[in-house]
Design an enzyme around this catalytic site. Structure first.
Site, short mmCIF file in Angstrom:
data_model
loop_
_atom_site.label_atom_id
_atom_site.label_comp_id
_atom_site.label_asym_id
_atom_site.label_seq_id
_atom_site.Cartn_x
_atom_site.Cartn_y
_atom_site.Cartn_z
N GLU A 167 0.96 -1.00 0.26
CA GLU A 167 -0.35 0.35 0.12
C GLU A 167 0.86 1.09 0.10
O GLU A 167 0.90 2.43 0.95
CB GLU A 167 -0.75 -0.17 1.10
CG GLU A 167 -2.03 -1.22 1.19
CD GLU A 167 -2.64 -1.26 2.61
OE1 GLU A 167 -2.80 -0.28 3.38
OE2 GLU A 167 -4.04 -2.13 2.18
N GLU A 364 -5.03 -8.82 1.01
CA GLU A 364 -5.94 -8.15 2.12
C GLU A 364 -6.91 -8.18 2.06
O GLU A 364 -7.36 -8.23 0.86
CB GLU A 364 -5.12 -6.95 2.67
CG GLU A 364 -3.72 -6.86 3.41
CD GLU A 364 -3.03 -5.51 3.89
OE1 GLU A 364 -4.24 -5.46 4.65
OE2 GLU A 364 -1.76 -5.33 3.99
C1 PNW Z 1 -4.29 -1.94 5.52
N1 PNW Z 1 -7.27 3.77 5.17
O1 PNW Z 1 -4.48 -0.47 6.15
C2 PNW Z 1 -2.79 -2.47 6.08
O2 PNW Z 1 -2.22 -2.92 5.19
C3 PNW Z 1 -3.26 -3.05 6.88
O3 PNW Z 1 -1.61 -3.02 7.99
C4 PNW Z 1 -4.52 -2.81 7.99
O4 PNW Z 1 -3.79 -3.35 9.34
C5 PNW Z 1 -5.54 -2.62 7.11
O5 PNW Z 1 -5.36 -2.34 6.22
C6 PNW Z 1 -6.84 -2.53 8.42
O6 PNW Z 1 -6.93 -1.18 8.09
C7 PNW Z 1 -4.94 0.78 5.66
O7 PNW Z 1 -7.40 4.68 6.28
C8 PNW Z 1 -4.84 1.46 6.82
O8 PNW Z 1 -7.40 4.57 3.94
C9 PNW Z 1 -5.88 2.96 6.61
C10 PNW Z 1 -6.44 2.87 5.18
C11 PNW Z 1 -6.04 1.76 4.53
C12 PNW Z 1 -5.18 1.15 5.12
#
Ligand code: PNW
Length: 458
Positions: A167, A364
């Site tokens: 990401e 994921e």
């Molecule tokens: C992803 N947003 O994170 C990550 O790859 C993981 O480590 C995380 O635990 C999981 O999704 C759940 O959050 C994100 O705010 C965190 O758009 C925040 C965002 C997107 C992805």
């Protein structure tokens, strides 16, 4: 009701985690601080004031965690490596204790029939490199390539599936734009420069891994959202174009097509900087891949701002000004993210259209809910179970329409340290009691186990 038989025998079924979210042991065996250690220690940065110092204590409990996965019946595990555990100075000297830890873990996975899928970078940049400018500096991309080479030397005989970055959108825009993630900077549209340096590092690492092992399976993981306009008006459709551009196309197009989308550079006002980068960069960024990893959680329904300027766009980031998120009434997880399994098909189709030959993998997918251990000792999580079942059904639908989907990794194996939310959001198939570190399989985990055994879970 979906059945495992609808998927090929070599389909990758796994769970996913990330080093800083589970390992703990942040000061042990020669690990140096990462930007997340620094950020988590900053007052006010993390919702519940916790840090990843202990997290799931996976550094010491990895054997139990591997046994849990073997019991679930998955055939793959996606995990990330701590750069600052392996290379405490960011580049150069390799920390033997760090290598030993990941070798023990990986050998155990192999012994249990679990294919290791290693993510090189899941956000925890060594603080020493941030002190030299982090991802805003081009040099960090070259340090990442050195790190990739060191990792291959250390683990290449055990691992054949590699994900360079997790990401990059989050690293660039949440880390350097909104500042809600480490390193907590707010440099405005210059956060797009961080995105370019991340993608450059990705391309350099692809070359390193291929040179070391021509058989290596190499990909990158991007977080994609299904984006829909709230109405058919030109203004709402333009809002959807902007968000799809910043969130999806800004990463998909350079990686899969070798060019940044011109409309996004224009929205950001960053055409000049990007035009000044070496032309060869995009050749690296778009190196051929063996698969594209997609993290899918939710859909964005968007509109132009209301006349009174009310409403904003969730965690706002550079370029999202002038866009408003609209509530469609879809159920929302504990993160506030709307549940939308059909959206997973949208993002798979979008990626497939750009790269028709490229295998795709959901690296994921999952949901947070405020779980509790019930008096019977179980964790009943019907919402997560439903989320999992409907998204696995969407994977089957994707394959049925011919999309080259080759794996599905549930986020996440066990409750863990959820970044800016600390321990206040639980995504696990396994419940973790942070006081005792006791692990308890949730009903959703039991659903997956039953599904994988082919016993036709509903
Ligand atoms: C992803 N947003 O994170 C990550 O790859 C993981 O480590 C995380 O635990 C999981 O999704 C759940 O959050 C994100 O705010 C965190 O758009 C925040 C965002 C997107 C992805």
């Amino acid at each position: 009701m979906t059945s495992r038989d609808e998927f090929p025998a070599d389909f990758a079924w796994g769970t996913a985690t990330a080093s800083y979210q589970i390992e703990g042991a942040t000061c042990e065996d020669g690990r140096s601080p990462s930007i997340w250690d620094t950020f988590a220690a900053t007052p006010g940065a993390i919702a519940d004031g916790t840090t990843g110092d202990l997290a799931d204590d996976h550094y010491h409990r990895w054997a139990e965690d591997v046994a849990i996965m073997a019991d679930l019946g998955v055939n793959a595990y996606r995990y990330s490596l701590s750069w600052s555990r392996l290379l405490p100075e960011g580049s150069g000297r390799v920390n033997r204790a760090g290598v030993d830890f990941y070798r023990r873990l990986t050998e155990s996975l192999l012994a249990h029939g679990l294919a290791p899928w290693v993510t090189l970078y899941h956000w925890d940049l060594p603080q020493v490199l941030e002190d030299r400018g982090g991802w805003l500096e081009r040099d960090t991309a070259y340090r990442f390539a050195d790190y990739a080479a060191a990792v291959h030397d250390a683990l290449g005989d055990l691992v054949s599936s590699w994900i360079t970055l997790n990401e990059p959108w989050c690293s660039a825009f949440l880390g350097y734009g909104s500042g809600v993630h480490a390193p907590g900077q707010q440099v405005g549209t210059r956060s797009a420069h961080a995105a370019h340096h991340l993608l450059l590092g990705h391309g350099l690492a692809v070359d390193v891994l291929r040179a070391a092992d021509p058989e290596a399976q190499v990909g990158i993981t991007v977080n994609l959202y299904s984006v829909e306009p709230a109405s058919g008006t030109a203004a709402d459709r333009d809002a959807a174009r902007r968000i799809d551009g910043l969130q999806n196309r800004f990463f998909l197009e350079p990686v899969l097509r070798g060019a940044y989308p011109a409309d996004v550079l224009e929205d950001l006002g960053e055409q000049e900087w990007f035009a000044a980068q070496p032309a060869a960069d995009l050749e690296l960024v778009s190196r051929p891949l063996d698969f594209l990893g997609i993290n899918y959680y939710s859909r964005h329904t968007v509109a132009a701002p209301a006349p009174d300027g009310a409403g904003g766009f969730g965690p706002s980031f550079p370029g999202s000004e002038g866009v408003r998120a609209v509530d469609t009434g879809a159920p929302r997880t504990h993160m506030g993210w709307p549940v939308c399994p059909e959206g997973m098909l949208d993002v798979l189709r979008q990626a497939h259209t750009l790269a028709p030959e490229l295998p795709l993998c959901i690296t994921e997918n999952g949901s947070a809910w405020p779980d509790e251990v019930s008096p019977d000792g179980a964790v009943h999580d019907p919402e997560r179970t439903d989320y999992l079942a409907t998204h696995v059904a969407a994977c089957a639908a994707a394959r049925a329409e011919g999309l080259p989907l080759q794996g599905y990794f549930a986020w996440t194996l066990m409750d863990n340290w959820e970044w800016a939310w600390g321990q206040s959001r639980r995504f696990g198939l396994v419940h973790v009691d942070y006081g005792t570190q006791a692990r308890t399989l949730k009903d959703s985990g039991d659903w997956l186990r039953t599904f994988l055994r082919g016993e036709g879970a509903g």
